[in-house]
Design an enzyme around this catalytic site. Sequence first.
Site, short mmCIF file in Angstrom:
data_model
loop_
_atom_site.label_atom_id
_atom_site.label_comp_id
_atom_site.label_asym_id
_atom_site.label_seq_id
_atom_site.Cartn_x
_atom_site.Cartn_y
_atom_site.Cartn_z
N CYS A 262 58.72 33.00 44.13
CA CYS A 262 58.61 31.54 44.70
C CYS A 262 58.13 30.27 43.71
O CYS A 262 58.71 29.28 43.45
CB CYS A 262 57.67 31.52 45.85
SG CYS A 262 58.43 32.39 47.10
C1 UDX Z 1 53.50 32.60 47.24
C2 UDX Z 1 52.72 31.73 48.02
O1 UDX Z 1 51.36 32.24 47.91
C3 UDX Z 1 53.64 32.12 49.37
O2 UDX Z 1 52.64 30.91 50.30
C4 UDX Z 1 55.02 31.54 49.23
O3 UDX Z 1 55.66 31.54 50.50
C5 UDX Z 1 55.67 32.37 48.13
O4 UDX Z 1 54.75 32.27 46.74
P1 UDX Z 1 53.58 34.99 46.07
O5 UDX Z 1 54.45 34.84 45.34
O6 UDX Z 1 53.76 36.37 46.96
O7 UDX Z 1 53.38 33.91 47.20
O8 UDX Z 1 52.18 35.25 45.43
P2 UDX Z 1 50.57 34.71 45.26
O9 UDX Z 1 49.81 35.76 45.64
O10 UDX Z 1 50.83 33.37 45.74
O11 UDX Z 1 50.41 34.68 43.65
C6 UDX Z 1 51.75 33.85 42.83
C7 UDX Z 1 51.14 34.28 41.26
O12 UDX Z 1 50.07 33.28 40.93
C8 UDX Z 1 50.91 35.40 40.93
O13 UDX Z 1 51.47 35.70 39.65
C9 UDX Z 1 49.50 35.57 40.75
O14 UDX Z 1 49.15 36.46 39.81
C10 UDX Z 1 49.19 33.96 40.29
N1 UDX Z 1 47.73 33.58 40.66
C11 UDX Z 1 47.48 33.28 41.98
C12 UDX Z 1 46.94 32.99 39.82
O15 UDX Z 1 47.41 33.34 38.37
N2 UDX Z 1 45.86 32.44 40.00
C13 UDX Z 1 45.30 32.43 41.30
O16 UDX Z 1 44.34 31.93 41.58
C14 UDX Z 1 46.26 32.68 42.33
#
Ligand code: UDX
Length: 422
Positions: A262
């Site tokens: 996403c």
């Molecule tokens: C995300 C959104 O959270 C969700 O609402 C949307 O519908 C789809 O995209 P997702 O891709 O499943 O969900 O993962 P998420 O848990 O949000 O993490 C995304 C990425 O960001 C991961 O690679 C994670 O490692 C990274 N991340 C997340 C960080 O580097 N730092 C953070 O503080 C949070």
Amino acid sequence: MNVTIIGGGYVGLVTGACLSTLNHNVTIVEIFPEKVEAINSAVPPIYEEGLEDILKARVGKNLTASTTYESVQTADAVFIAVGTPPNPDGSANLTYIRQAAENIAEELAKAHTEYPVVVVKSTVPPGTTKNVVCKTIREKLPDLKFGCCMNPEFLREGRAVFDFMNPDRIVIGTADARAADVMHSLYAGIEAPILDVEPTAAEMIKYTSNALLAAKISFANEIGNLCKKLGVDVYEVMKGVGMDSRVSPKFLNAGAGFGGSCFPKDVSALADIIRKENLEPVFLDAVLKVNDLQPLRMISLLEEKIGELTGKRIAVLGLAFKDNTDDIRESRSIPVIEKLLAAGAKPVCYDPMASDAMQKLLPNAEYVATAASALIEADGCLVMTEWPEFTKLDKEFDLMKTRAIIDGRHILSIPDAEGICW
Ligand code: UDX
């Protein structure tokens, strides 16, 4: 209600399964027969916490999958949950959306309920619900009375069932009161604030939410890179910043950057939409640039510690784009492994769930079954994913030839690991 979901991917399947727990009669339409068979055998074709239990309880009762569109004829609501993959220029590819709209129209021409509501669940550029989906149906069936709605999802992979059942909000994008009523009834079993808006606003809410969350991460990473130079722990800094209720502490974890299906795709698509309006996506381009550069910092930090990488054995711990998933899409491990291979190093990779997927993509790296095996005789170690099991690693690092450990996720408990931003 009778609900048909077009697309049995992770959004469609979770949406369908969760709506079945609210006692709706759900049919998931999916083109791949093996997926249909898996769903109908209550075996989830993807890993998602809690999904299997729902399938076991509901398949054969009020949840089924099919390769045909027939159930559209008796549906009160038809959800479109097909993919919108990125085109080479970052824009969203609407081929599957158009196809779904045409197939729905074809089916509604045969028979339909009194007032079927067509709901776009997929993430689509502003205007798509009105100008592509509903326009296609209206052009094919000018006399049909039907509702048109955009209802974005905010599901995190791995926690999608929980997120569906416990949302922060439900966004219902329709200008039509009758369609809004149907949507409110559909979600009646879920306790959450409902925001009623125009379809185009709903489309923008989805992109904007993801872009802002991604921006928080890139912001934390830029500040983190500075904090490291200053000898300050960015996690302490962001804790202090996040305590301001206007900010919230969430999504301020600095590290190797964001991946997944996403964030990278949606930020690029939104930047493309901005460009098409003859504006410059200055801010979003920067969000993406920080995210592209961040994993490469893992490599430069490693080089600072052990010098030339040629011939060096480097343990790469974590391949999935985040923990609790086998999904490697846009994982920050990909550019890291590619860079290691290009530098003539020998990446030895471990992930609790995602090794098979990465091996298919990057077969020239080595893949092993435990973190300890990856660390044996390693000249360096890069931690790329926030898997909780990595917090317990300790003695395993003694297996390394050189103890050069870079933590890209603030997950290790050992005292001598170097953080990417701390
Ligand atoms: C995300 C959104 O959270 C969700 O609402 C949307 O519908 C789809 O995209 P997702 O891709 O499943 O969900 O993962 P998420 O848990 O949000 O993490 C995304 C990425 O960001 C991961 O690679 C994670 O490692 C990274 N991340 C997340 C960080 O580097 N730092 C953070 O503080 C949070």
